[in-house]
Design a protein around this motif. Structure first.
Motif, PDB file in Angstrom:
ATOM      1  N   PHE A  11       0.843  -1.196   0.000  1.00  0.00           N
ATOM      2  CA  PHE A  11       0.000   0.000   0.000  1.00  0.00           C
ATOM      3  C   PHE A  11       0.883   1.252   0.000  1.00  0.00           C
ATOM      4  O   PHE A  11       0.618   2.211  -0.739  1.00  0.00           O
ATOM      5  CB  PHE A  11      -0.922  -0.014   1.219  1.00  0.00           C
ATOM      6  N   CYS A  15       0.980   4.383  -2.709  1.00  0.00           N
ATOM      7  CA  CYS A  15       0.873   5.797  -2.346  1.00  0.00           C
ATOM      8  C   CYS A  15       2.052   6.579  -2.912  1.00  0.00           C
ATOM      9  O   CYS A  15       1.873   7.682  -3.436  1.00  0.00           O
ATOM     10  CB  CYS A  15       0.799   5.952  -0.824  1.00  0.00           C
ATOM     11  N   LEU A  18       1.653   7.282  -6.533  1.00  0.00           N
ATOM     12  CA  LEU A  18       0.633   8.304  -6.775  1.00  0.00           C
ATOM     13  C   LEU A  18       0.993   9.659  -6.175  1.00  0.00           C
ATOM     14  O   LEU A  18       0.273  10.639  -6.385  1.00  0.00           O
ATOM     15  CB  LEU A  18      -0.717   7.831  -6.231  1.00  0.00           C
ATOM     16  N   ILE A  20       1.036  10.463  -2.896  1.00  0.00           N
ATOM     17  CA  ILE A  20       0.173  10.805  -1.762  1.00  0.00           C
ATOM     18  C   ILE A  20       0.727  10.198  -0.475  1.00  0.00           C
ATOM     19  O   ILE A  20       1.532   9.270  -0.521  1.00  0.00           O
ATOM     20  CB  ILE A  20      -1.280  10.324  -1.984  1.00  0.00           C
ATOM     21  N   PRO A  22       0.688   7.893   2.759  1.00  0.00           N
ATOM     22  CA  PRO A  22       0.050   6.608   3.078  1.00  0.00           C
ATOM     23  C   PRO A  22      -0.706   6.650   4.404  1.00  0.00           C
ATOM     24  O   PRO A  22      -0.254   6.136   5.423  1.00  0.00           O
ATOM     25  CB  PRO A  22       1.229   5.639   3.130  1.00  0.00           C
ATOM     26  N   THR A  24      -4.678   6.240   6.327  1.00  0.00           N
ATOM     27  CA  THR A  24      -5.979   5.577   6.208  1.00  0.00           C
ATOM     28  C   THR A  24      -6.998   6.403   6.985  1.00  0.00           C
ATOM     29  O   THR A  24      -6.718   6.813   8.116  1.00  0.00           O
ATOM     30  CB  THR A  24      -5.911   4.154   6.787  1.00  0.00           C
ATOM     31  N   LYS A  43      -7.555   0.893   0.839  1.00  0.00           N
ATOM     32  CA  LYS A  43      -6.209   0.573   0.371  1.00  0.00           C
ATOM     33  C   LYS A  43      -6.235  -0.068  -1.013  1.00  0.00           C
ATOM     34  O   LYS A  43      -5.400   0.237  -1.869  1.00  0.00           O
ATOM     35  CB  LYS A  43      -5.500  -0.342   1.371  1.00  0.00           C
ATOM     36  N   ILE A  46      -6.619   2.492  -3.812  1.00  0.00           N
ATOM     37  CA  ILE A  46      -5.354   3.191  -4.052  1.00  0.00           C
ATOM     38  C   ILE A  46      -4.396   2.285  -4.832  1.00  0.00           C
ATOM     39  O   ILE A  46      -3.756   2.713  -5.797  1.00  0.00           O
ATOM     40  CB  ILE A  46      -4.703   3.621  -2.717  1.00  0.00           C
ATOM     41  N   LYS A  49      -5.489   1.902  -8.456  1.00  0.00           N
ATOM     42  CA  LYS A  49      -5.207   3.135  -9.198  1.00  0.00           C
ATOM     43  C   LYS A  49      -3.724   3.206  -9.580  1.00  0.00           C
ATOM     44  O   LYS A  49      -3.385   3.558 -10.710  1.00  0.00           O
ATOM     45  CB  LYS A  49      -5.609   4.343  -8.355  1.00  0.00           C
ATOM     46  N   ALA A  50      -2.861   2.866  -8.645  1.00  0.00           N
ATOM     47  CA  ALA A  50      -1.415   2.892  -8.934  1.00  0.00           C
ATOM     48  C   ALA A  50      -1.050   1.846  -9.982  1.00  0.00           C
ATOM     49  O   ALA A  50      -0.308   2.136 -10.926  1.00  0.00           O
ATOM     50  CB  ALA A  50      -0.620   2.670  -7.653  1.00  0.00           C
TER      51      ALA A  50
END
Length: 132
Positions: A11, A15, A18, A20, A22, A24, A43, A46, A49-50
Motif C-alpha cells: 500500500f 501511495c 501516486l 500521496i 500513506p 488511512t 487501500k 489506491i 489506481k497505482a
C-alpha cells in the motif's frame, strides 16, 4: 521505466507512485469487523489506481475489457483461490444493469488483476470476508 508490478508491492508503494501520503481514514465509528473491511477497500482502491497507471475504465465502450478478481474463499486451501475475469454485466432490463464487481477495483489487464490477487490477497480477504 520499471515494470509497475516491481514498483507496487505494498500500500505504501502505491501511495508513493501516486504521490500521496500513506494514511488511512478513521473508521473507528464502525464495528471492528467493518473497520477492517473499509480500511482494506480504501487501500485496494489506491493500489488498483497505482497499478493501472492512469488507466480508467471506459464504461461507455462495451468492447473495452475491464478485468476484476473472483475469489473462492470456500476451499480447503487455507489461502483460498483467485482468478481474474473480464468485466461484464450479468443482465440488463429496462435500462437497468448490475454487476458483481466494483468499478474502482478493476484492472486494465488480466496480468495486473492476477498480480493484485496474489500480492494483496490478505487485503482482499479482509474486504470480502467477515470473520466471526
Amino acid at each position: 521505466m520499471a515494470n509497475i508490478k516491481e514498483k507496487v508491492k505494498s500500500f505504501e508503494d502505491a501511495c508513493s507512485v501516486l504521490g500521496i501520503q500513506p494514511t488511512t481514514p478513521d473508521f473507528s465509528f464502525l464495528e471492528e469487523k467493518e473497520q477492517k473491511a473499509h480500511e482494506a477497500h480504501f487501500k485496494l482502491v489506491i493500489i488498483a489506481k497505482a497499478l493501472n497507471e492512469g488507466w480508467t475504465p471506459n464504461w461507455t465502450n462495451g468492447k473495452s475489457d475491464k478485468w476484476f478478481l473472483w475469489f473462492d474463499f470456500n476451499t480447503d486451501n487455507e489461502k483460498g483461490s483467485s482468478s481474474s475475469g473480464r468485466f461484464s454485466f450479468d443482465g440488463s432490463v429496462l435500462q437497468r444493469s448490475y454487476s458483481d464487481c466494483g468499478s474502482r477495483l478493476c484492472f486494465k489487464s488480466s496480468e495486473l488483476a492476477d498480480y493484485a490477487a496474489e500480492q494483496f490477497f490478505d487485503l482482499y480477504r479482509d474486504y470480502y470476508v467477515i470473520e466471526d
